[in-house]
Design a protein around this motif. Structure first.
Motif, PDB file in Angstrom:
ATOM      1  N   LEU A   1       0.434  -1.281   0.243  1.00  6.11           N
ATOM      2  CA  LEU A   1      -0.481   0.181  -0.450  1.00  6.11           C
ATOM      3  C   LEU A   1       0.900   1.355   0.126  1.00  6.11           C
ATOM      4  N   GLY A   2       0.727   1.872  -0.961  1.00  5.46           N
ATOM      5  CA  GLY A   2       0.704   3.804  -0.350  1.00  5.46           C
ATOM      6  C   GLY A   2      -0.090   4.731  -0.998  1.00  5.46           C
ATOM      7  N   SER A   3       0.840   5.826  -1.316  1.00  6.29           N
ATOM      8  CA  SER A   3      -0.036   7.287  -1.578  1.00  6.29           C
ATOM      9  C   SER A   3      -0.171   6.823  -3.198  1.00  6.29           C
ATOM     10  N   PRO A   4      -1.659   7.709  -3.394  1.00  8.51           N
ATOM     11  CA  PRO A   4      -1.512   8.196  -4.879  1.00  8.51           C
ATOM     12  C   PRO A   4      -0.447   8.880  -4.925  1.00  8.51           C
ATOM     13  N   LYS A   5      -0.749   9.003  -6.330  1.00 13.45           N
ATOM     14  CA  LYS A   5       0.275  10.024  -7.194  1.00 13.45           C
ATOM     15  C   LYS A   5      -0.389  10.903  -8.082  1.00 13.45           C
ATOM     16  N   TYR A   6      -0.042  12.500  -7.976  1.00 10.97           N
ATOM     17  CA  TYR A   6      -0.961  13.189  -9.165  1.00 10.97           C
ATOM     18  C   TYR A   6       0.587  13.852 -10.044  1.00 10.97           C
ATOM     19  N   ILE A   7      -0.587  13.989 -11.219  1.00 12.13           N
ATOM     20  CA  ILE A   7      -0.400  15.293 -12.245  1.00 12.13           C
ATOM     21  C   ILE A   7      -0.513  15.982 -12.202  1.00 12.13           C
ATOM     22  N   PRO A   8      -0.482  17.775 -11.778  1.00  8.90           N
ATOM     23  CA  PRO A   8      -0.527  19.131 -11.695  1.00  8.90           C
ATOM     24  C   PRO A   8      -1.962  18.961 -12.685  1.00  8.90           C
ATOM     25  N   GLY A   9      -2.971  19.513 -12.578  1.00  6.80           N
ATOM     26  CA  GLY A   9      -3.381  19.640 -13.816  1.00  6.80           C
ATOM     27  C   GLY A   9      -4.646  18.250 -14.624  1.00  6.80           C
ATOM     28  N   VAL A  10      -3.654  17.206 -14.016  1.00 10.01           N
ATOM     29  CA  VAL A  10      -5.131  16.420 -14.548  1.00 10.01           C
ATOM     30  C   VAL A  10      -5.506  15.366 -13.474  1.00 10.01           C
ATOM     31  N   ALA A  11      -6.953  15.368 -13.790  1.00 10.57           N
ATOM     32  CA  ALA A  11      -7.285  14.620 -12.821  1.00 10.57           C
ATOM     33  C   ALA A  11      -6.743  13.371 -12.697  1.00 10.57           C
ATOM     34  N   GLY A  12      -7.969  13.287 -11.574  1.00 14.03           N
ATOM     35  CA  GLY A  12      -7.445  11.367 -10.893  1.00 14.03           C
ATOM     36  C   GLY A  12      -5.807  11.368 -10.286  1.00 14.03           C
ATOM     37  N   SER A  13      -5.887  10.017 -10.445  1.00 11.99           N
ATOM     38  CA  SER A  13      -4.639   9.756  -9.405  1.00 11.99           C
ATOM     39  C   SER A  13      -4.471   8.642 -10.261  1.00 11.99           C
ATOM     40  N   TYR A  14      -3.086   8.539  -9.962  1.00 13.19           N
ATOM     41  CA  TYR A  14      -2.374   7.094 -10.469  1.00 13.19           C
ATOM     42  C   TYR A  14      -1.177   6.746  -9.564  1.00 13.19           C
ATOM     43  N   CYS A  15      -0.860   5.011 -10.585  1.00 10.63           N
ATOM     44  CA  CYS A  15       0.495   4.118  -9.414  1.00 10.63           C
ATOM     45  C   CYS A  15       1.491   4.120 -10.230  1.00 10.63           C
ATOM     46  N   ARG A  16       2.250   3.733  -9.217  1.00 12.36           N
ATOM     47  CA  ARG A  16       3.831   3.818 -10.114  1.00 12.36           C
ATOM     48  C   ARG A  16       4.136   2.031  -9.786  1.00 12.36           C
ATOM     49  N   LEU A  17       4.843   1.984 -10.557  1.00 10.20           N
ATOM     50  CA  LEU A  17       5.609  -0.488 -10.401  1.00 10.20           C
ATOM     51  C   LEU A  17       6.492   0.265  -9.680  1.00 10.20           C
ATOM     52  N   ASP A  18       6.600   0.793  -9.039  1.00 10.49           N
ATOM     53  CA  ASP A  18       7.962   0.877  -8.064  1.00 10.49           C
ATOM     54  C   ASP A  18       8.018   0.777  -6.654  1.00 10.49           C
ATOM     55  N   GLU A  19       8.645  -0.430  -5.884  1.00 13.13           N
ATOM     56  CA  GLU A  19       8.034  -0.699  -4.483  1.00 13.13           C
ATOM     57  C   GLU A  19       8.650  -0.010  -3.616  1.00 13.13           C
ATOM     58  N   ASN A  20       9.574   1.507  -4.140  1.00 10.43           N
ATOM     59  CA  ASN A  20       9.885   2.664  -3.409  1.00 10.43           C
ATOM     60  C   ASN A  20       8.783   3.405  -2.603  1.00 10.43           C
ATOM     61  N   GLU A  21       7.752   3.085  -3.909  1.00  7.26           N
ATOM     62  CA  GLU A  21       6.433   3.773  -3.980  1.00  7.26           C
ATOM     63  C   GLU A  21       5.169   3.350  -2.496  1.00  7.26           C
ATOM     64  N   TYR A  22       5.827   2.449  -2.424  1.00  3.54           N
ATOM     65  CA  TYR A  22       5.123   1.909  -1.150  1.00  3.54           C
ATOM     66  C   TYR A  22       5.445   1.547   0.745  1.00  3.54           C
ATOM     67  N   THR A  23       4.449   1.606   0.758  1.00  2.09           N
ATOM     68  CA  THR A  23       5.466   1.967   2.854  1.00  2.09           C
ATOM     69  C   THR A  23       4.898   0.328   3.296  1.00  2.09           C
ATOM     70  N   SER A  24       3.185   0.016   3.018  1.00  4.36           N
ATOM     71  CA  SER A  24       3.529  -0.771   3.803  1.00  4.36           C
ATOM     72  C   SER A  24       2.902  -2.180   3.267  1.00  4.36           C
ATOM     73  N   TRP A  25       3.846  -3.199   4.008  1.00  6.20           N
ATOM     74  CA  TRP A  25       3.595  -4.673   2.748  1.00  6.20           C
ATOM     75  C   TRP A  25       3.070  -6.054   3.959  1.00  6.20           C
TER      76      TRP A  25
END
Length: 132
Positions: free
Chosen positions: A98-122
């Motif tokens: 589990l991690g935090s969602p990512k946002y792009i300024p000016g773009v609606a909605g969130s996205y995720c990354r296929l990067d384990e460093n983005e996740y804090t709970s396993w």
């Protein structure tokens, strides 16, 4: 306190299908990213798929694209990884994270990354073994 509990692993034959489940205990909103990762013996952990709690975005790695599908049930706080056409290279311990969602300024909605460093709970992981 968030706790992730994976289940559904086991032994499968080449060509079989298997569905893994990740129960996200303590998650109270849809503002999150959830990822599935796997680690085969002697190899580094590999990202498999990710999605956002809002279900507006999902991503799968090239190694499983077309074979693995991720889905999120916010009512049950459960994330599924449906795996088909399994082969021996899919043998690994599978983890959800589990991690935090990512946002792009000016773009609606969130996205995720296929990067384990983005996740804090396993979660603790569930073993999948594919062999004939």
């Amino acid at each position: 306190q968030v706790q992730l509990v994976e289940s559904g692993g086991g032994r499968a034959q080449p060509g079989d299908s298997l569905t893994l489940s990740c129960e996200a205990l303590g998650v109270t909103s849809i503002s999150y990213s959830i990822g599935w990762f796997r680690q085969a013996p002697g190899k580094e952990r590999e990202a498999v798929a990710c999605g956002t709690g809002s279900k507006s975005y999902t991503s799968t790695s090239d190694s499983v694209k077309g074979r693995f599908t991720m889905s999120i049930d916010n009512v049950k706080n459960t994330i599924l990884l449906q795996m088909s056409s399994l082969n021996a290279e899919d043998t690994a311990v599978y983890y959800c994270a589990l991690g935090s969602p990512k946002y792009i300024p000016g773009v609606a909605g969130s996205y995720c990354r296929l990067d384990e460093n983005e996740y804090t709970s396993w979660g603790q992981g569930t073993q999948v073994t594919v062999s004939s």
